[in-house]
Every structure is written in C-alpha cells, then in structure tokens.
Enzyme design. Structure first.
Site, PDB file in Angstrom:
ATOM      1  N   SER A 176       0.892  -2.915   0.289  1.00 30.55           N
ATOM      2  CA  SER A 176       2.328  -2.868   0.024  1.00 30.55           C
ATOM      3  C   SER A 176       2.839  -4.298  -0.110  1.00 30.55           C
ATOM      4  O   SER A 176       2.392  -5.029  -0.992  1.00 30.55           O
ATOM      5  CB  SER A 176       3.050  -2.094   1.135  1.00 30.55           C
ATOM      6  OG  SER A 176       4.422  -1.952   0.830  1.00 30.55           O
ATOM      7  N   THR A 177       3.739  -4.734   0.773  1.00 27.97           N
ATOM      8  CA  THR A 177       4.335  -6.064   0.656  1.00 27.97           C
ATOM      9  C   THR A 177       3.252  -7.149   0.651  1.00 27.97           C
ATOM     10  O   THR A 177       2.429  -7.218   1.554  1.00 27.97           O
ATOM     11  CB  THR A 177       5.288  -6.316   1.835  1.00 27.97           C
ATOM     12  OG1 THR A 177       6.182  -5.216   1.951  1.00 27.97           O
ATOM     13  CG2 THR A 177       6.069  -7.601   1.626  1.00 27.97           C
ATOM     14  N   HIS A 202       2.206   0.111  -3.232  1.00 28.99           N
ATOM     15  CA  HIS A 202       3.609   0.536  -3.303  1.00 28.99           C
ATOM     16  C   HIS A 202       4.316  -0.308  -4.357  1.00 28.99           C
ATOM     17  O   HIS A 202       4.458  -1.520  -4.192  1.00 28.99           O
ATOM     18  CB  HIS A 202       4.298   0.339  -1.955  1.00 28.99           C
ATOM     19  CG  HIS A 202       3.724   1.181  -0.854  1.00 28.99           C
ATOM     20  ND1 HIS A 202       3.935   0.906   0.479  1.00 28.99           N
ATOM     21  CD2 HIS A 202       2.950   2.295  -0.886  1.00 28.99           C
ATOM     22  CE1 HIS A 202       3.328   1.810   1.216  1.00 28.99           C
ATOM     23  NE2 HIS A 202       2.717   2.666   0.414  1.00 28.99           N
ATOM     24  N   MET A 295       4.154  -3.662   4.616  1.00 27.17           N
ATOM     25  CA  MET A 295       5.104  -3.307   5.659  1.00 27.17           C
ATOM     26  C   MET A 295       4.998  -1.819   5.960  1.00 27.17           C
ATOM     27  O   MET A 295       4.672  -1.003   5.114  1.00 27.17           O
ATOM     28  CB  MET A 295       6.490  -3.744   5.188  1.00 27.17           C
ATOM     29  CG  MET A 295       7.580  -2.764   5.188  1.00 27.17           C
ATOM     30  SD  MET A 295       9.153  -3.528   4.707  1.00 27.17           S
ATOM     31  CE  MET A 295       9.559  -2.516   3.328  1.00 27.17           C
ATOM     32  N   ASP A 298       1.951   3.140   6.431  1.00 29.08           N
ATOM     33  CA  ASP A 298       1.280   4.019   5.473  1.00 29.08           C
ATOM     34  C   ASP A 298      -0.182   3.597   5.330  1.00 29.08           C
ATOM     35  O   ASP A 298      -0.479   2.416   5.173  1.00 29.08           O
ATOM     36  CB  ASP A 298       1.979   3.954   4.109  1.00 29.08           C
ATOM     37  CG  ASP A 298       1.398   4.929   3.098  1.00 29.08           C
ATOM     38  OD1 ASP A 298       0.926   6.001   3.520  1.00 29.08           O
ATOM     39  OD2 ASP A 298       1.416   4.616   1.891  1.00 29.08           O
TER      40      ASP A 298
END
Length: 365
Positions: A176-177, A202, A295, A298
């Site tokens: 993600s991030t 993401h 972040m 997940d």
C-alpha cells in the site's frame, strides 16, 4: 499528543481553503500555512518547519515535480501529493512517488468541498501517517545473476478446498503506502526467467494501468495489469486493477487470473487478503507470500493463512518501509517467517522459488 503540522501547497485558493478546513477537522492535525506556488512554499518551509507538505502537481512558476525533486535533494521531508484522476495525473503522481513522495490522494473534478469531506478520514489518516514516514531516495538495485528457475508440483490446498495443481512456484505480493516504489525495487531485480508474480497494490482504478506500464518499462519481466482469465506464466508479473479484486484460480489446466467485483475488504478494493486467500486455496504451499510497506493491516490475516499451510512468508522490515503498518501487523501476529530490508527481498524471493515444496503438499497433475 503533538499535532502534525501541515503546509498546503496548491495554486487554487478554493482547494487551499477546503483542504485547510478538512484537515483541521482532525484534532491531530494543525494547518500551519498555505502557499500558492513552490517559490512561496520554499520560504514558508524555512519559516514554519512543517511536518508534512501536501503538494499539487501543476502550479505556476515551478511545477510540482521539479519542486519535489529539489526538496528531496536539499531538505527531505514527508510529502503527500494531490493528484487529478486523469491519465496525465496518474503518470505525474507515479513519478512523484518515484522521487520520494510518501503518498497521494486525488482531487475531485467537481463538488470539491463535499467530495473532499466524504473522504476526510482517509485523507487525514494519510497525512498523519506521512508525518512518521521516512522519505527515501530512489533506490538503485543491480540485476541479479540467478540459476535457472526450479518448478514445483501442485500442492494441497487448505482443508476446505478441493486441491491445487500446476508446475511452478507463484510469488504473491501485497503493498500500500510506499508500495509503488517498493514494488519497483523488487521487479527491477527480477530476471526474465523469474517465477510468476501476482501483485495487489492499493491504488485507484485510473492509476493501475499506468503503474503497470511503468513497471514493465523498468523490469526484465513482462508486467501488465491483470485481465480476467489471463494465464499465469513464468517471467510475467500481474498487477491487480485498481477497481477489482485479483484472485488466482486453477481452471482445470493452469493457473489463471480472476477479477472479482465484490465489495471492499478491509476497506480496500483490490484487497491483499483476497489475493492471499485465493493463493492458499489454489496454489497452496507453492505460494511465496510477501507483504511490503503499507498503512493498515490488509494482508496480515491472509499471510497468516499462507504460513499455516506451509508456504514461505516474508515481510519488509520497519527501517526500509515508508509505513510499517501492513508488514508490522503481519510480523506482530506471527504471520511471517522472515523480515528483510527492501533491497534484500528480491534475492530472497528468488532463492525461495528454488526450494522444493514439501512432498506431503504436492498433488499430481
């Protein structure tokens, strides 16, 4: 707790006003100033010493990318990009992440105030997390000389599934991030003969296609945005579309990509947990599961499911992660067997790809 001090840089007075109102609705954030262009921002950074910068891309006197590149060279600090949902906006934002931006959020084309406020919790969370992130310079990774890839027999699935078949390891990566850059570092180090890689990052729908194209240009593997029913082959990497879950399934003759338009899982679509669970069911212990910077949590549960069936699992370490949320959650839950710095992950994935699947897990084709 000390508030996160934010400087907003955007040439639109309306955006500056709406962003200020939205961010200051969070008790953990203080907007210390705004700037209409990068030259004003440069002076205000010196005066105000903010913790985080929100930065628009297209501005007068100096474009956002040029400013970001100079900033990361002279005074590295957490930057969250404000992007547009256009093809150019996607390309520029991905370039900004390459240059060191921590994260981004998209600027709505219409009904600015209401749309921003609808996404206020998510945007505020990105800004708060950015304050603790570690901006990284672009990482150069040398291509690896590797031995020929070893294939693996099909493996037993989790107890509730019928079985899995196939002849190769498959690597599954979630991020993600900070993940767009972490994935680049991994893919750049992969040879054209690498085992198949499936990736859930993401990312908004408008960004996943340009992201896949960027990864294809920098990797010896063939990288694409996954299509429904697409066969999974060695030397190829498949990135989940930004609007659908990516699953890996056995179609009776081979493993294929399946896209699913179900509801968000863990508030994400695509979700890493969905990919990892499908791998546990269809690929089993021949899976190699990897969770990179991001972040939230997940992927932590899905990685645990992979570990339970004997699949190798690893996470990125805290020092090299932009945000140690997802890999940290997996590590603390005992879902990962190994924790490695980013620049060591590709080599370890390749080494694991050459390890045999336990005999008890293999199923004949």
């Amino acid at each position: 707790m000390q508030k996160v001090r934010v400087l907003i840089v955007d040439d639109s007075a309306l955006v500056r006003k709406v962003l200020s109102t939205m961010l200051e609705s969070d008790p953990g954030i203080e907007v210390v100033g705004t700037a209409a262009d990068p030259l004003i921002a440069r002076d205000k950074i010196k005066q105000l010493n903010p913790d985080v910068l929100t930065l628009d891309v297209e501005m007068p006197r100096m474009d956002g990318l040029t400013f970001l590149e100079n900033l990361m060279r002279l005074r590295p600090m957490p930057v969250v990009m404000v992007s547009t949902l256009t093809e150019r906006g996607a390309d520029v934002t991905l370039r900004a992440l390459e240059l060191g931006a921590v994260d981004f959020f998209t600027k709505p084309a219409a009904d600015l105030a209401n749309t921003f406020m609808e996404h206020a919790p998510e945007i505020c969370a990105k800004v708060r997390l950015a304050a603790g992130a570690k901006p990284r310079e672009r990482t150069a990774v040398a291509k690896l000389d590797v031995a020929p890839r070893l294939s693996a027999d099909a493996v037993l699935p989790r107890a509730q599934t019928a079985g899995s078949r196939g002849g190769t390891r498959i690597i599954a990566i979630g991020a993600s991030t900070g993940g767009t850059e972490a994935i680049r570092v991994v893919l750049e180090a992969m040879p054209p003969t690498a085992p198949p890689i499936v990736i859930t990052q993401h990312i908004p729908a408008a960004f996943s296609g340009p992201f896949a194209a960027r990864m294809d240009s920098c990797s010896a593997m063939r990288v694409c945005e996954a299509r429904d029913g697409q066969p999974i082959q060695p030397g190829h990497a498949y990135i989940a579309p930004g609007s659908q879950h990516l699953l890996v399934m056995w179609d009776g003759a081979r493993h294929v990509c399946r896209l699913h338009d179900g509801p968000p899982v863990n508030r994400h679509k695509p979700a890493v947990d969905v990919l990892f669970r499908s791998m546990a069911a269809s690929v089993g212990a021949a899976t190699i599961g990897c969770l990179l910077t991001g972040m939230g949590d997940d992927g932590a549960r899905g990685l645990g499911e992979l570990k339970e069936i004997g699949a190798p699992t690893l996470v990125q370490d805290e020092a090299s992660s932009v945000v140690w949320g997802m890999p940290g959650a997996a590590w603390k839950a005992g879902a990962a067997s190994e924790m490695l710095p980013l620049d060591a992950i590709a080599a370890r994935l390749l080494a694991l790809a050459h390890t045999p699947v336990p005999a008890a897990a293999r199923v004949g084709t």
